[in-house]
Motif scaffolding. Sequence first.
Motif, PDB file in Angstrom:
ATOM      1  N   GLU A 164      -0.267  -7.490  -7.228  1.00 30.84           N
ATOM      2  CA  GLU A 164      -1.296  -6.947  -6.334  1.00 30.84           C
ATOM      3  C   GLU A 164      -2.012  -8.075  -5.594  1.00 30.84           C
ATOM      4  O   GLU A 164      -2.269  -7.989  -4.382  1.00 30.84           O
ATOM      5  CB  GLU A 164      -2.308  -6.127  -7.129  1.00 30.84           C
ATOM      6  CG  GLU A 164      -1.808  -4.765  -7.575  1.00 30.84           C
ATOM      7  CD  GLU A 164      -1.774  -3.733  -6.450  1.00 30.84           C
ATOM      8  OE1 GLU A 164      -2.254  -4.037  -5.325  1.00 30.84           O
ATOM      9  OE2 GLU A 164      -1.250  -2.634  -6.689  1.00 30.84           O
ATOM     10  N   LYS A 165      -2.326  -9.142  -6.303  1.00 25.53           N
ATOM     11  CA  LYS A 165      -3.043 -10.261  -5.677  1.00 25.53           C
ATOM     12  C   LYS A 165      -2.135 -11.023  -4.712  1.00 25.53           C
ATOM     13  O   LYS A 165      -2.595 -11.461  -3.647  1.00 25.53           O
ATOM     14  CB  LYS A 165      -3.586 -11.189  -6.764  1.00 25.53           C
ATOM     15  CG  LYS A 165      -4.699 -10.545  -7.585  1.00 25.53           C
ATOM     16  CD  LYS A 165      -5.121 -11.388  -8.773  1.00 25.53           C
ATOM     17  CE  LYS A 165      -6.220 -10.701  -9.564  1.00 25.53           C
ATOM     18  NZ  LYS A 165      -6.592 -11.431 -10.803  1.00 25.53           N
ATOM     19  N   ALA A 166      -0.868 -11.164  -5.072  1.00 26.63           N
ATOM     20  CA  ALA A 166       0.075 -11.810  -4.159  1.00 26.63           C
ATOM     21  C   ALA A 166       0.266 -10.963  -2.905  1.00 26.63           C
ATOM     22  O   ALA A 166       0.375 -11.493  -1.788  1.00 26.63           O
ATOM     23  CB  ALA A 166       1.412 -12.042  -4.868  1.00 26.63           C
ATOM     24  N   LYS A 167       0.302  -9.643  -3.078  1.00 21.52           N
ATOM     25  CA  LYS A 167       0.398  -8.732  -1.931  1.00 21.52           C
ATOM     26  C   LYS A 167      -0.778  -8.934  -0.980  1.00 21.52           C
ATOM     27  O   LYS A 167      -0.601  -9.041   0.242  1.00 21.52           O
ATOM     28  CB  LYS A 167       0.424  -7.284  -2.414  1.00 21.52           C
ATOM     29  CG  LYS A 167       0.354  -6.242  -1.303  1.00 21.52           C
ATOM     30  CD  LYS A 167      -0.302  -4.950  -1.770  1.00 21.52           C
ATOM     31  CE  LYS A 167      -1.785  -5.128  -2.018  1.00 21.52           C
ATOM     32  NZ  LYS A 167      -2.456  -3.855  -2.384  1.00 21.52           N
ATOM     33  N   ASP A 168      -1.985  -8.990  -1.532  1.00 20.00           N
ATOM     34  CA  ASP A 168      -3.176  -9.166  -0.697  1.00 20.00           C
ATOM     35  C   ASP A 168      -3.121 -10.494   0.059  1.00 20.00           C
ATOM     36  O   ASP A 168      -3.514 -10.569   1.234  1.00 20.00           O
ATOM     37  CB  ASP A 168      -4.438  -9.109  -1.562  1.00 20.00           C
ATOM     38  CG  ASP A 168      -4.691  -7.715  -2.122  1.00 20.00           C
ATOM     39  OD1 ASP A 168      -4.154  -6.743  -1.560  1.00 20.00           O
ATOM     40  OD2 ASP A 168      -5.419  -7.612  -3.128  1.00 20.00           O
ATOM     41  N   TYR A 169      -2.643 -11.534  -0.607  1.00 18.75           N
ATOM     42  CA  TYR A 169      -2.528 -12.835   0.058  1.00 18.75           C
ATOM     43  C   TYR A 169      -1.544 -12.759   1.227  1.00 18.75           C
ATOM     44  O   TYR A 169      -1.833 -13.223   2.336  1.00 18.75           O
ATOM     45  CB  TYR A 169      -2.072 -13.898  -0.946  1.00 18.75           C
ATOM     46  CG  TYR A 169      -1.562 -15.153  -0.289  1.00 18.75           C
ATOM     47  CD1 TYR A 169      -2.443 -16.092   0.247  1.00 18.75           C
ATOM     48  CD2 TYR A 169      -0.190 -15.378  -0.166  1.00 18.75           C
ATOM     49  CE1 TYR A 169      -1.968 -17.231   0.884  1.00 18.75           C
ATOM     50  CE2 TYR A 169       0.291 -16.507   0.465  1.00 18.75           C
ATOM     51  CZ  TYR A 169      -0.606 -17.441   0.989  1.00 18.75           C
ATOM     52  OH  TYR A 169      -0.127 -18.549   1.636  1.00 18.75           O
ATOM     53  N   VAL A 179       4.596  -6.449   4.744  1.00 17.50           N
ATOM     54  CA  VAL A 179       4.595  -6.586   3.289  1.00 17.50           C
ATOM     55  C   VAL A 179       5.058  -5.267   2.684  1.00 17.50           C
ATOM     56  O   VAL A 179       4.547  -4.197   3.046  1.00 17.50           O
ATOM     57  CB  VAL A 179       3.194  -6.956   2.749  1.00 17.50           C
ATOM     58  CG1 VAL A 179       3.200  -6.979   1.227  1.00 17.50           C
ATOM     59  CG2 VAL A 179       2.755  -8.307   3.293  1.00 17.50           C
ATOM     60  N   ILE A 180       6.031  -5.346   1.785  1.00 15.75           N
ATOM     61  CA  ILE A 180       6.604  -4.153   1.159  1.00 15.75           C
ATOM     62  C   ILE A 180       6.210  -4.130  -0.311  1.00 15.75           C
ATOM     63  O   ILE A 180       6.666  -4.966  -1.106  1.00 15.75           O
ATOM     64  CB  ILE A 180       8.150  -4.132   1.299  1.00 15.75           C
ATOM     65  CG1 ILE A 180       8.557  -4.148   2.771  1.00 15.75           C
ATOM     66  CG2 ILE A 180       8.730  -2.905   0.609  1.00 15.75           C
ATOM     67  CD1 ILE A 180       8.893  -5.510   3.316  1.00 15.75           C
ATOM     68  N   TYR A 181       5.334  -3.188  -0.642  1.00 14.33           N
ATOM     69  CA  TYR A 181       4.854  -3.038  -2.021  1.00 14.33           C
ATOM     70  C   TYR A 181       4.313  -1.619  -2.158  1.00 14.33           C
ATOM     71  O   TYR A 181       3.732  -1.085  -1.207  1.00 14.33           O
ATOM     72  CB  TYR A 181       3.766  -4.071  -2.333  1.00 14.33           C
ATOM     73  CG  TYR A 181       3.392  -4.139  -3.789  1.00 14.33           C
ATOM     74  CD1 TYR A 181       4.286  -4.629  -4.736  1.00 14.33           C
ATOM     75  CD2 TYR A 181       2.139  -3.704  -4.227  1.00 14.33           C
ATOM     76  CE1 TYR A 181       3.945  -4.687  -6.073  1.00 14.33           C
ATOM     77  CE2 TYR A 181       1.792  -3.761  -5.566  1.00 14.33           C
ATOM     78  CZ  TYR A 181       2.703  -4.257  -6.491  1.00 14.33           C
ATOM     79  OH  TYR A 181       2.370  -4.302  -7.830  1.00 14.33           O
ATOM     80  N   PRO A 182       4.501  -0.964  -3.298  1.00  9.18           N
ATOM     81  CA  PRO A 182       4.090   0.440  -3.415  1.00  9.18           C
ATOM     82  C   PRO A 182       2.647   0.726  -3.018  1.00  9.18           C
ATOM     83  O   PRO A 182       2.377   1.734  -2.353  1.00  9.18           O
ATOM     84  CB  PRO A 182       4.332   0.741  -4.901  1.00  9.18           C
ATOM     85  CG  PRO A 182       5.493  -0.135  -5.266  1.00  9.18           C
ATOM     86  CD  PRO A 182       5.259  -1.411  -4.492  1.00  9.18           C
ATOM     87  N   SER A 183       1.709  -0.143  -3.385  1.00  9.77           N
ATOM     88  CA  SER A 183       0.307   0.119  -3.050  1.00  9.77           C
ATOM     89  C   SER A 183      -0.018  -0.219  -1.600  1.00  9.77           C
ATOM     90  O   SER A 183      -1.131   0.069  -1.133  1.00  9.77           O
ATOM     91  CB  SER A 183      -0.626  -0.666  -3.985  1.00  9.77           C
ATOM     92  OG  SER A 183      -0.488  -2.060  -3.771  1.00  9.77           O
ATOM     93  N   ALA A 184       0.939  -0.832  -0.887  1.00  9.23           N
ATOM     94  CA  ALA A 184       0.738  -1.124   0.536  1.00  9.23           C
ATOM     95  C   ALA A 184       1.341  -0.038   1.419  1.00  9.23           C
ATOM     96  O   ALA A 184       1.260  -0.115   2.644  1.00  9.23           O
ATOM     97  CB  ALA A 184       1.360  -2.475   0.890  1.00  9.23           C
ATOM     98  N   LYS A 185       1.919   0.982   0.785  1.00  9.60           N
ATOM     99  CA  LYS A 185       2.514   2.081   1.541  1.00  9.60           C
ATOM    100  C   LYS A 185       1.429   3.004   2.090  1.00  9.60           C
ATOM    101  O   LYS A 185       0.250   2.893   1.742  1.00  9.60           O
ATOM    102  CB  LYS A 185       3.473   2.888   0.651  1.00  9.60           C
ATOM    103  CG  LYS A 185       4.602   2.076   0.033  1.00  9.60           C
ATOM    104  CD  LYS A 185       5.673   1.741   1.041  1.00  9.60           C
ATOM    105  CE  LYS A 185       6.828   1.008   0.379  1.00  9.60           C
ATOM    106  NZ  LYS A 185       7.921   0.702   1.324  1.00  9.60           N
TER     107      LYS A 185
END
Length: 288
Positions: A164-169, A179-185
């Motif tokens: 999650e933190k890497a996604k935010d970065y 950015v492809i990540y479930p919580s970014a959908k």
Amino acid sequence: DATDDKTRCYYAETLPNPKLNVFPIKEVSDIGRDLGVPLIMDNTAAPYICRPLDHGAAVVMYSTTKYLTGNGTSIGGILVDGGNFDWEGNKERFPTLNEPDPSYHGAVWTEAVKPLGPIAYILRARVVMLRDTGAAMSPFNGFQAIQGMETLPLRMERHCDNAEKAKDYLLSHKKVSNVIYPSAKEGVFLERANAYLPAGKGSLLGFELKGGKDSGKKFIDSLNLFYHVANIGDARSLAIHPATTTHSQLTPEEQLKTGVTDGYVRLSIGIEHIDDIIADLDQALAKA
């Protein structure tokens, strides 16, 4: 139209990469139950954080090589029968479970297991398929898997928190276009992620570099902490550039259909300190 008399099961991944769109487990399972078709889920990428059997899946499978063992050293797999599917009630779809088996003196598996419950599928897998293929896990690999599963809940919590933190970065980085990540959908894909992954969204994280294939190569070559391997689910952080490795045999058009662009990078975020993970991403992106 996708289901006919020859259909024996529906098979899906909870978190299929590279797109990471969470599979609609209950929706598809409900369709299958009405038609006498079981749903088999590969939950390799989401152990602990997703419970497919609770949502109607009949069988769940895992590659223990990934998160369950957690060290990337031991090959193995697990097949879990939920005991919740009526194999006998759908005889025409499952003749090997409902007709005499000559290799076991004419045993009919759905009849033989009645004192134990509706487990004809897993019993036949154990005593027939495993016997015929010899695909038994080595004792040492079994030991490694059991040791790994002792810490699975703790590791998955750290995997998810770090991801999650890497996604935010990555979402805020100027060289990253997506950015492809479930919580970014968004929309239904985010709804599914929240419904089926309540304990975390996993450690698989993808992103696309604006610089395309050359930037992807430079990024991978510049990493220090991340290991450049095709595995996932290791305690260590892993990275790969699919366009030049796992998907390189496909044409550019075929790559796009799978969700792989020239600048796409897949990460499997490990359990190291998040500051070290982001620092490595930052310095590699600076050189990409």
